[in-house]
Design an enzyme around this catalytic site. Structure first.
Site, PDB file in Angstrom:
ATOM      1  N   HIS A   1      28.878 -40.391 -13.132  1.00  0.00           N
ATOM      2  CA  HIS A   1      28.638 -39.861 -14.473  1.00  0.00           C
ATOM      3  C   HIS A   1      28.008 -40.991 -15.299  1.00  0.00           C
ATOM      4  O   HIS A   1      28.287 -42.167 -15.055  1.00  0.00           O
ATOM      5  CB  HIS A   1      30.006 -39.474 -15.045  1.00  0.00           C
ATOM      6  CG  HIS A   1      29.985 -38.755 -16.345  1.00  0.00           C
ATOM      7  ND1 HIS A   1      29.768 -39.381 -17.543  1.00  0.00           N
ATOM      8  CD2 HIS A   1      30.196 -37.441 -16.645  1.00  0.00           C
ATOM      9  CE1 HIS A   1      29.845 -38.490 -18.526  1.00  0.00           C
ATOM     10  NE2 HIS A   1      30.100 -37.309 -18.010  1.00  0.00           N
TER      11      HIS A   1
ATOM     12  N   ASP B   1      36.881 -43.973 -11.931  1.00  0.00           N
ATOM     13  CA  ASP B   1      36.650 -42.974 -12.969  1.00  0.00           C
ATOM     14  C   ASP B   1      37.383 -41.711 -12.497  1.00  0.00           C
ATOM     15  O   ASP B   1      36.911 -40.996 -11.618  1.00  0.00           O
ATOM     16  CB  ASP B   1      35.146 -42.730 -13.113  1.00  0.00           C
ATOM     17  CG  ASP B   1      34.830 -41.513 -13.984  1.00  0.00           C
ATOM     18  OD1 ASP B   1      35.768 -40.795 -14.382  1.00  0.00           O
ATOM     19  OD2 ASP B   1      33.635 -41.284 -14.249  1.00  0.00           O
TER      20      ASP B   1
ATOM     21  N   GLN C   1      37.628 -36.546 -13.074  1.00  0.00           N
ATOM     22  CA  GLN C   1      37.712 -35.342 -12.233  1.00  0.00           C
ATOM     23  C   GLN C   1      38.729 -35.515 -11.105  1.00  0.00           C
ATOM     24  O   GLN C   1      38.774 -34.701 -10.183  1.00  0.00           O
ATOM     25  CB  GLN C   1      36.336 -35.005 -11.635  1.00  0.00           C
ATOM     26  CG  GLN C   1      35.271 -34.680 -12.664  1.00  0.00           C
ATOM     27  CD  GLN C   1      35.594 -33.427 -13.472  1.00  0.00           C
ATOM     28  OE1 GLN C   1      36.357 -32.569 -13.037  1.00  0.00           O
ATOM     29  NE2 GLN C   1      35.025 -33.318 -14.656  1.00  0.00           N
TER      30      GLN C   1
ATOM     31  N   LYS D   1      40.256 -32.821 -20.000  1.00  0.00           N
ATOM     32  CA  LYS D   1      39.939 -32.210 -18.711  1.00  0.00           C
ATOM     33  C   LYS D   1      41.206 -31.824 -17.947  1.00  0.00           C
ATOM     34  O   LYS D   1      41.141 -31.287 -16.846  1.00  0.00           O
ATOM     35  CB  LYS D   1      39.046 -33.132 -17.901  1.00  0.00           C
ATOM     36  CG  LYS D   1      37.670 -33.224 -18.566  1.00  0.00           C
ATOM     37  CD  LYS D   1      36.675 -34.032 -17.838  1.00  0.00           C
ATOM     38  CE  LYS D   1      35.354 -33.989 -18.600  1.00  0.00           C
ATOM     39  NZ  LYS D   1      34.353 -34.883 -18.018  1.00  0.00           N
TER      40      LYS D   1
ATOM     41  N   CYS E   1      25.195 -35.042 -17.125  1.00  0.00           N
ATOM     42  CA  CYS E   1      25.399 -36.470 -17.380  1.00  0.00           C
ATOM     43  C   CYS E   1      25.253 -37.278 -16.098  1.00  0.00           C
ATOM     44  O   CYS E   1      25.965 -38.259 -15.875  1.00  0.00           O
ATOM     45  CB  CYS E   1      26.767 -36.756 -18.000  1.00  0.00           C
ATOM     46  SG  CYS E   1      27.004 -35.978 -19.591  1.00  0.00           S
TER      47      CYS E   1
HETATM   48  C1  PLP Z   1      33.852 -35.937 -18.307  1.00  0.00           C
HETATM   49  C2  PLP Z   1      33.630 -37.095 -17.436  1.00  0.00           C
HETATM   50  C3  PLP Z   1      33.493 -38.378 -17.961  1.00  0.00           C
HETATM   51  C4  PLP Z   1      33.491 -38.673 -19.442  1.00  0.00           C
HETATM   52  O1  PLP Z   1      34.671 -38.258 -20.034  1.00  0.00           O
HETATM   53  P1  PLP Z   1      34.798 -38.263 -21.635  1.00  0.00           P
HETATM   54  O2  PLP Z   1      36.019 -37.464 -21.886  1.00  0.00           O
HETATM   55  O3  PLP Z   1      33.550 -37.581 -22.149  1.00  0.00           O
HETATM   56  O4  PLP Z   1      34.891 -39.665 -22.077  1.00  0.00           O
HETATM   57  C5  PLP Z   1      33.323 -39.426 -17.082  1.00  0.00           C
HETATM   58  N1  PLP Z   1      33.284 -39.215 -15.760  1.00  0.00           N
HETATM   59  C6  PLP Z   1      33.409 -37.990 -15.218  1.00  0.00           C
HETATM   60  C7  PLP Z   1      33.392 -37.840 -13.732  1.00  0.00           C
HETATM   61  C8  PLP Z   1      33.586 -36.889 -16.040  1.00  0.00           C
HETATM   62  O5  PLP Z   1      33.725 -35.687 -15.500  1.00  0.00           O
END
Ligand code: PLP
Length: 423
Positions: free
Chosen positions: A140, A217, A220, A243, A381
């Site tokens: 992302h 990260d 997800q 999320k 993104c």
């Molecule tokens: C949504 C997402 C982000 C960013 O999250 P924010 O809540 O917008 O800071 C980063 N990495 C992944 C894989 C995402 O799905």
């Protein structure tokens, strides 16, 4: 298949009670509203953000109705109540991801802020000219740009591990890119654009063998998978509340205590200090050192309620339901003439990116929307990833615990209509 593997598959496959999806849906008021011309809402944009159950909404209302006060400051009753709720939320998060101590849980505005925090504190201190930061091709933007900024500032180099045509990281290539210059390795637990679940345990072990620090990260990851940061042995793990059925504007940075402790603070202000004079400021202990200013108190408390909600359903049950939907929806979508799925990894979260021959993804999104079906279209993104697959954009349907097979069918019927319009 040999008899041995057969018997192996039998007893080891865990039996999980099915998730009662109709009951879950009753907890999410927004799922019962209509959109556009009195259309039933089919919400398939969960990788962008999830809907919130009544329990989370009620908790936030209760906070503002009965508990609102600033934390860590007052000696008065409400401040004590708010501080207790805020710090209990930290314990909930600690338990949720298997951290060792509350000190290792830093509240942030979300995944993006958590990654920027690491880049600008740990990164600035530990990454220098000629050093390397390694990411993968399916990241992302939030897990690309902060490292680019850091590398630009320091004269360091950003390396990118490639993926195969299924959207899986090539582990041999990943390993080859790990050298004595690699200071930090950052990759997603699962891809928001393709659904690919990375073999993160293995990747962490490889990175550590090269003496690199590892950031995951997890935006997800936590929505779909059981996470145990101690078992994974990652150094940092970042995720967002919105999320996992919690409010927006709040998230978590997990870091190993020793690493967080050695990091300089990031933002300066209230709450992150022990004492301030014009000559010298002494910083607060972990995790407060990284929580400057009044935090998103209601958000943090709402996030903890969302975690309790997920726990009450059970992450294994959620995962089984979503995997079931993934297989069903994939099979149904592939029945559509001219539809191609981008991202066909063996291990996937319930995210399906696709292109439809002769139709721009934006038009797909618009025509589905007229029918009440919410998907995401665009680059998700992840522009470098779109380039890797030679598509400007994709349509993406991403599912959550409250989605149903009927909704997957509605998506397929909606796409048939798109085809009628365009062919
Ligand atoms: C949504 C997402 C982000 C960013 O999250 P924010 O809540 O917008 O800071 C980063 N990495 C992944 C894989 C995402 O799905």
């Amino acid at each position: 298949m040999s008899a041995a593997t057969e018997t192996q598959a039998g007893p080891s496959s865990r039996i999980v009670d099915l998730l009662d999806v109709e009951r879950v849906r009753r907890d999410f008021p927004i799922l019962h509203r209509t959109v556009r011309e009195n259309r039933k809402l089919v919400y398939l944009d969960n990788a962008a953000t999830t809907q919130k159950p009544q329990q989370v909404i009620d908790r936030i209302v209760r906070y503002y109705t009965e508990e609102n006060s600033n934390v860590h400051r007052g000696v008065h009753y409400l401040s004590e109540v708010a501080t207790a709720a805020y710090e209990n939320a930290r314990t909930t998060v600690k338990r949720f991801i298997g951290a060792r101590d509350e000190k290792e849980i830093v509240f942030t505005r979300g995944t993006t802020e958590a990654i920027n925090l690491v880049a600008q504190t740990w990164g600035r201190k530990n990454v220098g000219a000629g050093d390397e930061v390694l990411i993968t091709a399916i990241e992302h933007h939030s897990n690309i740009v902060p490292w680019q900024m850091l590398c630009d500032e320091k004269g360091a180099r950003l390396r990118v591990a490639p993926v195969n045509d299924a959207g899986e990281v090539l582990i041999d290539e990943f390993q080859k890119l790990l050298t004595s210059r690699t200071k930090l390795v950052a990759f997603g637990h699962a891809s928001n654009a393709l659904g690919t679940i990375n073999p993160i345990r293995k990747m962490i072990t490889l990175a550590h063998a090269a003496s690199a620090v590892v950031l995951i990260d997890g935006a997800q990851g936590v929505p779909h998978l059981r996470v145990d940061v101690r078992e994974l042995d990652c150094d940092f793990y970042a995720f967002s509340s919105h999320k996992i059925y919690g409010p927006t504007g709040v998230g978590v940075l997990y870091g190993k205590e020793a690493i967080l402790d050695a990091m300089p603070p990031w933002q300066g202000g209230g709450d992150m200090i022990l004492s301030v004079s014009f000559e010298k400021t002494t910083y607060n202990a972990l995790p407060y050192k990284f929580e400057a200013g009044t935090p998103n108190i209601a958000g943090v408390i709402g996030m903890a309620t969302a975690i309790d909600y997920m726990d009450s359903i059970g992450i294994e049950r959620i995962a089984a339901h979503e995997q079931n939907l993934l297989h069903y929806a994939t099979k149904r979508l592939l029945e559509i003439d001219g539809l191609r799925i981008i991202g066909t990894a063996a291990e996937k979260a319930c995210v399906i990116s696709f292109v439809l021959e002769g139709v721009h993804p934006h038009d797909i999104g618009t025509i589905l929307d007229e029918q009440g079906i919410a998907i995401r279209t665009g680059h998700h993104c992840a522009q470098p990833l779109m380039m890797r697959f030679n598509v400007p954009a994709t349509g993406r349907a991403s599912f959550a615990m409250y989605n149903t097979r009927d909704e997957a069918d509605a998506l397929v019927a909606g796409l048939e209509k798109v085809i009628e319009v365009f062919r």
